[in-house]
Write an enzyme that holds these catalytic residues in place. Structure first.
Site, mmCIF file in Angstrom:
data_model
loop_
_atom_site.group_PDB
_atom_site.id
_atom_site.type_symbol
_atom_site.label_atom_id
_atom_site.label_comp_id
_atom_site.label_asym_id
_atom_site.label_seq_id
_atom_site.Cartn_x
_atom_site.Cartn_y
_atom_site.Cartn_z
ATOM 1 C CE LYS A 1 92.035 86.678 4.334
ATOM 2 N NZ LYS A 1 91.242 87.423 3.302
ATOM 3 N N GLY B 1 100.092 84.816 -2.159
ATOM 4 C CA GLY B 1 99.797 86.243 -2.053
ATOM 5 C C GLY B 1 101.074 87.047 -2.127
ATOM 6 C CB SER B 2 101.782 90.546 -1.273
ATOM 7 O OG SER B 2 101.646 90.707 0.125
ATOM 8 C CB THR B 3 107.000 89.193 -1.185
ATOM 9 O OG1 THR B 3 107.067 88.421 -2.392
ATOM 10 C CG2 THR B 3 108.278 88.970 -0.385
ATOM 11 N N GLY B 4 105.307 90.719 0.971
ATOM 12 C CA GLY B 4 105.250 91.479 2.215
ATOM 13 C C GLY B 4 104.344 90.830 3.241
ATOM 14 C CD GLU C 1 103.278 81.575 -6.355
ATOM 15 O OE1 GLU C 1 103.862 82.658 -6.631
ATOM 16 O OE2 GLU C 1 102.121 81.322 -6.693
ATOM 17 C CB CYS D 1 102.785 84.579 -9.286
ATOM 18 S SG CYS D 1 101.431 84.718 -8.113
ATOM 19 C CD GLU E 1 104.767 90.781 -7.498
ATOM 20 O OE1 GLU E 1 104.414 89.698 -7.999
ATOM 21 O OE2 GLU E 1 104.775 90.992 -6.277
#
Length: 540
Positions: A209, A262-265, A290, A324, A422
């Site tokens: 995806k 993608g995002s940490t969240g 990552e 990133c 970020e």
């Protein structure tokens, strides 16, 4: 036994005025802009279309329509999982060198004119990358991923245990039992290709995806895989809402692993859901990710001002800071700050900003309106804050595209929010410090951010370099000395960070491939015993 030729990093084309590659890329850009494309999903080797067509627009030219893609739902996720399961036995059984040949062919196809310029044009138009940024990403880095990962695969299979006389021990590196879910970002086409391809070459089958803003180049990547001979169902490309896909994938018993950027969240939420569902899975899933970064540049009092200024200008603003690894916070000593400031402002003042097909533009657009609104919210607050001063940029417009000027903030607060959070855009925050407090600043750098992806030290004092390297050993998975903190090259600087930046599984090295296999030890005894007793049992 077969031996993969040792790969070399793909040469980077310059696209200089008058060069052949420049002319070919210009032609590919014009061709891509002249027609509208329609991208289906690919499930089980078949094109899948829906009634939900979504438009694709260049971020730098939102009035232009590149084409549409077919948006899917939960049923398509399930079909992709089913297709992966159906393809798995034959793909897993295929000799490893035959799988290798498919990806080596894909690398050669991409290195040639047929796909190189088509993929670059797609990346430039849909992701708003200039020619050089697209070249080092969509062409060179992905070619390197394909060639080096095949070589690393051979090295994995060659790791074998010792055997004693009469016994043969061997290690079999099985693909994971189940399917791998690859979730890929907008900012690097190479990552979008590598995250499904890396597990696949080891015999896994994949549900992929991509980001909705990267579908255009993902479609070209799928064309590349197909022409290289990838069998039906090995990589299944779906365009769906993230939570919709996650709900199906993370509740499936055959979910074997996730390869994520993608995002940490988002990654932390996925990890939580996987943990809550752990009892549902056949095996413990491999979780490889990552995520974010709040990447730093620390200059020592001995640093060359020109080297520092270039590291900041390139590190912070190439690809609009949407890497990133982008430098988004810098710590500069007072003794060199006047010269660094002068040179940095001169460079940034020379940047041209505009669409990608004008090769004189250094800065292009940020990816979409959501990103634009987030980035500009930080700039708006900084303009009103007494602790912050904007010394460059600060302007933005979404009239024709999502353009944000390269913006430099100088703050007196070492914990100012733009030094900690970020932003993922062209915003650099600088804290000017007392040169006598270098050690305190290193402690500050280490403790300010939750992330630990990249960072750099600029210094001509070897003792300062040694100190920074040691004190910041956990603050960055990729650490640079006298350079910007971006631009990792496959097999040269394996990439990844820890803390809130991910699992540090080092894309571009053998370490990442080891995550996608499940070893089986086989012991064969040639002359097995026929009686239970050992010699020590005998009395005489």
């Amino acid at each position: 036994m077969f031996e993969i030729p040792y790969p070399a990093n793909e040469p980077v084309y310059s696209y200089a005025a008058g060069s052949e590659e420049r002319a070919l890329l210009k032609k590919a850009l014009a061709k891509a802009k002249s027609k509208e494309v329609e991208y289906p999903m690919w499930i089980g080797g078949k094109k899948v279309k829906t009634d939900d067509l979504r438009p694709m627009h260049p971020p730098h030219e939102t009035g232009h329509l590149l084409g549409h893609y077919h948006y899917g739902d939960a049923s398509h996720v399930q079909k992709a999982i089913d297709a992966a399961a159906k393809a798995k036995p034959a793909w897993e059984a295929m000799p490893w060198q035959e799988r290798a040949a498919i990806f080596l062919k894909a690398a050669d196809l991409l290195a040639g004119p047929k796909y190189r310029y088509k993929l670059l044009a797609a990346t430039m138009l849909a992701q708003s990358k200039n020619a050089y940024q697209a070249e080092i990403d969509a062409a060179c880095e992905f070619i390197d991923f394909l060639r080096f990962n095949v070589y690393f695969m051979q090295e994995v299979y060659a790791i074998q245990p010792d055997s004693n006389p009469g016994i043969w021990n061997r290690m079999e590196y099985r693909p994971l039992e189940g399917f791998v879910f690859a979730v890929t970002p907008f900012n690097f086409t190479a990552i979008a290709g590598n995250l499904p391809a890396c597990p696949a070459m080891l015999g896994n089958t994949v549900v992929w995806k991509p980001s909705n803003t990267q579908v255009y180049s993902a479609g070209v990547l799928m064309e590349l895989f197909r022409e290289a001979g990838l069998p039906d169902g090995v990589i299944n490309l779906i365009y769906t809402d993230g939570p919709v896909a996650g709900d199906v994938v993370f509740n499936h018993k055959d979910f074997a692993g996730i390869h994520f950027t993608g995002s940490t969240g988002t990654f932390q939420y996925m990890w939580k859901v996987i943990g809550e569902n752990i009892h549902k899975y056949k095996s413990y899933p491999r979780i490889v990710g990552e995520t974010g970064g709040k990447d730093f540049v620390v200059a020592h009092s001995s640093a060359d001002p020109a080297v520092t200024a270039v590291a900041l200008a390139r590190g912070a603003f190439e690809y609009q800071g949407q890497k990133c690894s982008a430098a988004s916070r810098a710590y500069i000593p007072k003794n060199i700050w006047p010269k660094v400031e002068k040179q940095l402002l001169k460079m940034v003042g020379e940047f041209k900003m505009g669409p990608v097909d004008d090769f004189s533009n250094f800065i292009n657009a940020v990816i979409d309106e959501k990103s634009f609104d987030n980035i500009t919210s930080y700039i708006k607050k900084a303009k009103k804050d007494s602790k912050a001063k904007i010394i460059a940029g600060g302007n933005y417009s979404k009239k024709e595209g999502y353009f944000v000027e390269p913006t430099i903030i100088v703050t007196t607060d070492p914990k100012y929010r733009t030094l900690c959070e970020e932003i993922f855009g062209p915003v650099l925050t600088i804290y000017v410090y007392d040169p006598k407090k270098f050690e305190q600043v290193l402690k500050l750098v280490d403790e300010t951010s939750i992330y630990a992806l990249t960072g750099s030290i600029i210094s001509q004092d070897r003792a300062a370099i040694v100190m920074a390297t040691e004190r910041l050993k956990n603050a960055a998975g990729n650490f640079y000395i006298n350079d910007k903190p971006t631009g990792a090259v496959v097999n040269q600087q394996p990439f990844g960070g820890a803390r809130a930046s991910g699992t540090n599984d080092k894309a571009g090295s053998i370490l990442n491939l080891l995550r996608w296999v499940s070893p089986r030890t086989i012991k064969e005894t040639f002359d097995p015993p026929t009686h239970y007793a050992y010699p020590f049992h005998q009395e005489s």
